[in-house]
Motif scaffolding. Structure first.
Motif, PDB file in Angstrom:
ATOM      1  N   GLY A 134       7.948   0.880  10.111  1.00  9.96           N
ATOM      2  CA  GLY A 134       6.634   1.342  10.536  1.00  9.96           C
ATOM      3  C   GLY A 134       6.271   2.702   9.976  1.00  9.96           C
ATOM      4  O   GLY A 134       5.112   2.957   9.645  1.00  9.96           O
ATOM      5  N   ALA A 135       7.258   3.587   9.868  1.00 12.52           N
ATOM      6  CA  ALA A 135       6.987   4.919   9.316  1.00 12.52           C
ATOM      7  C   ALA A 135       6.564   4.829   7.846  1.00 12.52           C
ATOM      8  O   ALA A 135       5.680   5.574   7.393  1.00 12.52           O
ATOM      9  CB  ALA A 135       8.221   5.803   9.471  1.00 12.52           C
ATOM     10  N   ARG A 169       5.099   2.174   6.513  1.00 13.16           N
ATOM     11  CA  ARG A 169       3.763   1.595   6.584  1.00 13.16           C
ATOM     12  C   ARG A 169       2.720   2.653   6.931  1.00 13.16           C
ATOM     13  O   ARG A 169       1.618   2.683   6.357  1.00 13.16           O
ATOM     14  CB  ARG A 169       3.733   0.489   7.644  1.00 13.16           C
ATOM     15  CG  ARG A 169       4.519  -0.761   7.312  1.00 13.16           C
ATOM     16  CD  ARG A 169       3.842  -1.574   6.245  1.00 13.16           C
ATOM     17  NE  ARG A 169       4.373  -2.936   6.155  1.00 13.16           N
ATOM     18  CZ  ARG A 169       3.992  -3.799   5.234  1.00 13.16           C
ATOM     19  NH1 ARG A 169       3.102  -3.464   4.318  1.00 13.16           N
ATOM     20  NH2 ARG A 169       4.507  -5.019   5.206  1.00 13.16           N
ATOM     21  N   ALA A 170       3.050   3.513   7.896  1.00 13.46           N
ATOM     22  CA  ALA A 170       2.095   4.530   8.349  1.00 13.46           C
ATOM     23  C   ALA A 170       1.691   5.449   7.206  1.00 13.46           C
ATOM     24  O   ALA A 170       0.497   5.762   7.020  1.00 13.46           O
ATOM     25  CB  ALA A 170       2.697   5.333   9.497  1.00 13.46           C
ATOM     26  N   ARG A 171       2.675   5.897   6.440  1.00 19.18           N
ATOM     27  CA  ARG A 171       2.364   6.797   5.316  1.00 19.18           C
ATOM     28  C   ARG A 171       1.457   6.117   4.290  1.00 19.18           C
ATOM     29  O   ARG A 171       0.491   6.711   3.803  1.00 19.18           O
ATOM     30  CB  ARG A 171       3.669   7.245   4.658  1.00 19.18           C
ATOM     31  CG  ARG A 171       3.482   8.019   3.370  1.00 19.18           C
ATOM     32  CD  ARG A 171       4.800   8.545   2.822  1.00 19.18           C
ATOM     33  NE  ARG A 171       5.834   7.525   2.732  1.00 19.18           N
ATOM     34  CZ  ARG A 171       5.888   6.623   1.749  1.00 19.18           C
ATOM     35  NH1 ARG A 171       4.957   6.593   0.801  1.00 19.18           N
ATOM     36  NH2 ARG A 171       6.885   5.742   1.713  1.00 19.18           N
ATOM     37  N   ILE A 172       1.768   4.870   3.974  1.00 14.53           N
ATOM     38  CA  ILE A 172       0.959   4.142   2.989  1.00 14.53           C
ATOM     39  C   ILE A 172      -0.449   3.909   3.524  1.00 14.53           C
ATOM     40  O   ILE A 172      -1.451   4.091   2.805  1.00 14.53           O
ATOM     41  CB  ILE A 172       1.639   2.818   2.614  1.00 14.53           C
ATOM     42  CG1 ILE A 172       2.929   3.103   1.838  1.00 14.53           C
ATOM     43  CG2 ILE A 172       0.714   1.927   1.797  1.00 14.53           C
ATOM     44  CD1 ILE A 172       3.772   1.877   1.562  1.00 14.53           C
ATOM     45  N   LEU A 173      -0.557   3.513   4.781  1.00  7.86           N
ATOM     46  CA  LEU A 173      -1.871   3.256   5.368  1.00  7.86           C
ATOM     47  C   LEU A 173      -2.724   4.515   5.426  1.00  7.86           C
ATOM     48  O   LEU A 173      -3.935   4.479   5.177  1.00  7.86           O
ATOM     49  CB  LEU A 173      -1.699   2.695   6.786  1.00  7.86           C
ATOM     50  CG  LEU A 173      -1.239   1.238   6.877  1.00  7.86           C
ATOM     51  CD1 LEU A 173      -0.738   0.925   8.278  1.00  7.86           C
ATOM     52  CD2 LEU A 173      -2.370   0.298   6.488  1.00  7.86           C
ATOM     53  N   ALA A 174      -2.097   5.634   5.759  1.00 11.61           N
ATOM     54  CA  ALA A 174      -2.852   6.870   5.936  1.00 11.61           C
ATOM     55  C   ALA A 174      -3.277   7.514   4.624  1.00 11.61           C
ATOM     56  O   ALA A 174      -4.357   8.127   4.545  1.00 11.61           O
ATOM     57  CB  ALA A 174      -2.024   7.862   6.744  1.00 11.61           C
ATOM     58  N   SER A 184       4.760  -3.904  13.486  1.00  7.21           N
ATOM     59  CA  SER A 184       6.029  -3.539  12.853  1.00  7.21           C
ATOM     60  C   SER A 184       7.002  -3.103  13.939  1.00  7.21           C
ATOM     61  O   SER A 184       7.499  -1.976  13.946  1.00  7.21           O
ATOM     62  CB  SER A 184       5.802  -2.421  11.822  1.00  7.21           C
ATOM     63  OG  SER A 184       6.977  -2.142  11.102  1.00  7.21           O
ATOM     64  N   THR A 185       7.261  -4.017  14.854  1.00  5.73           N
ATOM     65  CA  THR A 185       8.065  -3.728  16.035  1.00  5.73           C
ATOM     66  C   THR A 185       9.338  -4.567  16.023  1.00  5.73           C
ATOM     67  O   THR A 185       9.611  -5.281  15.060  1.00  5.73           O
ATOM     68  CB  THR A 185       7.251  -4.054  17.303  1.00  5.73           C
ATOM     69  OG1 THR A 185       6.812  -5.427  17.232  1.00  5.73           O
ATOM     70  CG2 THR A 185       6.042  -3.144  17.429  1.00  5.73           C
TER      71      THR A 185
END
Length: 370
Positions: free
Chosen positions: A22-23, A25-30, A81-82
């Motif tokens: 998830g981390a 994913r978060a960077r890519i999404l942001a 993403s859990t």
């Protein structure tokens, strides 16, 4: 698709789960997805709110409850993403709330639950639902797929795949095995999907419901003996005979000492394509008194950046432009059936055949019988 003021519309998306995947994913999404606006991040773990503030833009709202996030974040799509056990209920919640859903594999370690989720998604055709198998979005696998499609390799008749993790001194995955479904379900599903991706498993069928004839698997607890109590192994070998006569073989392992290695050989009648034949971090060779050596890729996570860019871009385009997804829920369901059959075969030391409805013929799995 543009808004009324001429600006490119962006997909409003909420991310649920800020663990290791998830981390990333978060960077890519942001910061790396021009067609996606990350409006919310959600995680139930203590400290996740502080991580969000420190690592994501202030425009990203934090939620500690997934349902609250889906209902009140303003998102029109959700990326889950859990932990695996939460996937199915969160997917169903998102679909019932009218959200487009993308979720990390697998849908569930249980085939019946997987089927129920796929059927629910099919009942809502206006919503996009993606389970992205990462190799389908990897540039090297896509290049090999083009070679297979244009006939450069001849007729593709077999795929050989290996996926070998580095030994984990903490033994985390041993305890995780109790809920992961086993090495074939948790790890091997990628290799199974790779085989299906290249072997055109829907072609040449006399019965379109039946894509697999039989599977067989075997394994060892070479290093981690405690896996036996979960009916699992640290090295597993599987063979899948598809109904069109094509064959997948795979070796899965968690005992490598030099790093992570994953190699795929696509076998054609004209030539073979080998993907990632030497799992090096870069092209540097060290030549010294020990000989010649290279640095091995440490783990699979370092390979995800580009594939995550590609799968998120496809998901956004599917929603914003109403284009088709290249990886379907049925792909996830078919891979899950094969993975479950392989795990059963290992535990019970028997081949598993598939019936005319395309389902593995298995009895109740013995808890520790292998």
């Amino acid at each position: 698709m543009a808004t009324h003021d001429g600006k490119q519309r962006r997909l409003k998306l909420a991310l649920i789960g800020l663990g290791r995947l998830g981390a990333i994913r978060a960077r890519i999404l942001a910061f790396q997805q021009p067609r996606i606006e990350l409006v919310a991040a959600c995680d139930t773990k203590p400290g996740a709110d502080e991580w969000t503030v420190a690592n994501l833009p202030p425009s990203v709202n934090f939620f500690a409850d997934p349902e609250d996030c889906m209902k009140n974040s303003g998102a029109e799509a959700v990326l889950i993403s859990t932990a695996t056990a939460t996937h199915a209920p969160l997917i169903c919640l998102g679909l019932d709330l009218g959200l487009h859903v993308m979720c990390e594999k697998p849908i569930s370690v249980d085939v019946a639950t997987t089927q129920q989720v796929v059927e629910k998604a099919a009942s809502k055709p206006h919503l996009k639902f993606l389970i992205p198998f990462c190799r389908r979005y990897d540039d090297s696998f896509r290049a090999a797929k083009l070679l297979a499609k244009d006939g450069s390799l001849g007729d593709i008749h077999a795929v050989e795949s290996t996926c070998l993790d580095q030994q984990d001194p903490t033994g985390f995955f041993v305890a995780f095995s109790a809920q992961s479904g086993g090495i074939f379900v948790d790890m091997g599903v990628h290799d199974i999907d790779t085989g299906r991706y290249f072997l055109d498993v829907k072609s040449g069928l006399t019965n379109p419901k039946k894509q697999v004839n039989r599977v067989i698997a075997m394994g060892q607890q070479a290093v981690y003996g405690d896996l036996a109590q979960y009916g699992d192994c640290d090295n597993g070998w599987g063979m899948v005979e598809f109904a069109n006569g094509k064959v997948l073989t795979t070796h899965l392992g968690r005992t490598l000492t030099n790093g992570f290695e994953s190699t795929t050989r696509v076998c054609g009648t004209k030539s073979h394509a080998v993907i990632n034949g030497n799992s090096t971090t870069n092209r540097v060779e060290i030549r010294d008194s020990y000989g010649v050596r290279t640095a091995t890729t440490p783990d699979a996570f370092v390979l995800y950046d580009k594939s995550f860019l590609n799968d998120l871009a496809e998901f956004a385009s599917a929603i914003l432009d109403n284009t088709e997804l290249t990886c379907t829920p049925d792909d996830a369901y078919e891979a899950a059936k094969i993975a479950t059959a392989l795990q059963y075969s290992f535990r019970n030391k028997v081949p598993v055949f598939f019936d005319d409805d395309g389902k593995p013929i298995i009895e109740t799995i013995k808890p520790n019988g292998h």
